[in-house]
Design a protein around this motif. Sequence first.
Motif, mmCIF file in Angstrom:
data_model
loop_
_atom_site.group_PDB
_atom_site.id
_atom_site.type_symbol
_atom_site.label_atom_id
_atom_site.label_comp_id
_atom_site.label_asym_id
_atom_site.label_seq_id
_atom_site.Cartn_x
_atom_site.Cartn_y
_atom_site.Cartn_z
ATOM 1 N N ALA A 211 1.141 -56.730 9.299
ATOM 2 C CA ALA A 211 0.482 -57.642 10.247
ATOM 3 C C ALA A 211 1.457 -58.681 10.786
ATOM 4 O O ALA A 211 1.131 -59.855 10.934
ATOM 5 C CB ALA A 211 -0.714 -58.332 9.588
ATOM 6 N N ASP A 213 3.178 -60.074 13.774
ATOM 7 C CA ASP A 213 3.082 -60.096 15.237
ATOM 8 C C ASP A 213 4.440 -60.009 15.922
ATOM 9 O O ASP A 213 4.582 -59.348 16.956
ATOM 10 C CB ASP A 213 2.358 -61.366 15.698
ATOM 11 C CG ASP A 213 0.857 -61.285 15.485
ATOM 12 O OD1 ASP A 213 0.362 -60.173 15.208
ATOM 13 O OD2 ASP A 213 0.185 -62.324 15.606
ATOM 14 N N TRP A 253 -5.699 -56.764 18.961
ATOM 15 C CA TRP A 253 -5.484 -56.368 17.570
ATOM 16 C C TRP A 253 -5.622 -57.537 16.589
ATOM 17 O O TRP A 253 -5.816 -57.333 15.400
ATOM 18 C CB TRP A 253 -4.102 -55.742 17.402
ATOM 19 C CG TRP A 253 -3.962 -54.413 18.066
ATOM 20 C CD1 TRP A 253 -4.907 -53.743 18.791
ATOM 21 C CD2 TRP A 253 -2.800 -53.582 18.073
ATOM 22 N NE1 TRP A 253 -4.410 -52.551 19.256
ATOM 23 C CE2 TRP A 253 -3.119 -52.421 18.839
ATOM 24 C CE3 TRP A 253 -1.525 -53.699 17.538
ATOM 25 C CZ2 TRP A 253 -2.210 -51.393 19.044
ATOM 26 C CZ3 TRP A 253 -0.608 -52.674 17.739
ATOM 27 C CH2 TRP A 253 -0.944 -51.534 18.489
ATOM 28 N N LEU A 257 -6.018 -57.534 12.415
ATOM 29 C CA LEU A 257 -4.816 -57.774 11.617
ATOM 30 C C LEU A 257 -4.818 -59.146 10.960
ATOM 31 O O LEU A 257 -4.162 -59.341 9.925
ATOM 32 C CB LEU A 257 -3.570 -57.630 12.500
ATOM 33 C CG LEU A 257 -3.341 -56.224 13.083
ATOM 34 C CD1 LEU A 257 -2.115 -56.236 13.991
ATOM 35 C CD2 LEU A 257 -3.177 -55.190 11.987
ATOM 36 N N HIS A 258 -5.548 -60.090 11.544
ATOM 37 C CA HIS A 258 -5.531 -61.457 11.005
ATOM 38 C C HIS A 258 -6.941 -61.939 10.666
ATOM 39 O O HIS A 258 -7.254 -63.122 10.821
ATOM 40 C CB HIS A 258 -4.862 -62.400 12.005
ATOM 41 C CG HIS A 258 -3.480 -61.984 12.382
ATOM 42 N ND1 HIS A 258 -2.449 -61.910 11.473
ATOM 43 C CD2 HIS A 258 -2.964 -61.583 13.571
ATOM 44 C CE1 HIS A 258 -1.354 -61.493 12.092
ATOM 45 N NE2 HIS A 258 -1.642 -61.285 13.367
ATOM 46 N N PRO A 262 -8.170 -59.757 5.448
ATOM 47 C CA PRO A 262 -7.359 -58.757 6.139
ATOM 48 C C PRO A 262 -7.583 -57.352 5.587
ATOM 49 O O PRO A 262 -7.819 -57.157 4.397
ATOM 50 C CB PRO A 262 -5.922 -59.229 5.874
ATOM 51 C CG PRO A 262 -6.048 -60.672 5.536
ATOM 52 C CD PRO A 262 -7.350 -60.815 4.830
#
Length: 323
Positions: A211, A213, A253, A257-258, A262
């Motif tokens: 995850a 970014d 996303w 992902l966050h 999670p």
Amino acid sequence: MVTDTMDETEFAELTEQHRRELRVHCYRFLGSLDEAEDLVQETLLRAWRGRDQYAGRASVRAWLYKIATNACLDFLDRTPRVVPSVDLPVAMESHLAPRPAAAVPWLQPCPDDLLDAAIARETVELAFLAAVQHLSPRQRAVLILRDVVGWSAKETATALGTTPASVNSSLQRARAELKEQLPSRRTEWRVPSSSEEREAVARYIAAITSADDKAIAAVLRDDVRCSHQPGAGGYDGPEPTWYGGLATVLAAWAPVLHAAEPMELRMVPVRANGGPAVATYVRHDGRFHALGLNTLLVVDGRVAEVTTFVPAVFASFGLAMTC
């Protein structure tokens, strides 16, 4: 040579060598791997029943291709299908195809293991297969027989019971429609080397599962686009969805992902339609469950396209639904 006196074993030995390419032929025609397998069975059954009609003027391969093509046409006549008309999202980049592969609900990815190494990659790419589904059945037949199989107008006309002039007219219209449906920059994309693809896929998996970014942004192209079939990758909407552009993708996303809790993901690299793909699992109740299969388009070392298919396709890849 096919004869009406041969037994089933002899016939199977003669025709079985063509099963793989017949399956690919039907797959190009229908876009569905499951339906392609059914149509191969139908083709061989028709061939067995009509073996007394084989005159030997063409090769057994050409005879089987003619039967397979007409079996596909009969199937589409019984079960006509139309690609849903969906408005173009404003997030989509204008130079990309107006509809991705995921917008064809029956389209399925094909494991590379089922493809012949000699097959031209561009004729089994998802973008090509999805575009073909927009053609009428007869245009589809003409385009595939002429431009993919490599038959002459006369051979194609004989197979379809029409004239070379009609074949040439249909081919012209089919090529024009196909051009409209394919990404306009497709011919500019250089096919990456195996090492480039493997490195890009490894970076993609590492970025998603962590995850990260920054790492995700580094592995995706600025003009990346993503699409989902309904029920794929956690998307449960009634229609396929797609969106484009790096900022849009990262924002789409982020909730997954966050999230406050999670998701723990496991991603397994595979091969589909001549390119890389990733089978994604999500941890739940102590086990990893199939979430979706993502096909990837790698351009210049970065991911340009992510297409997510439903977990049902895992079976054709020999993948477990839970692990």
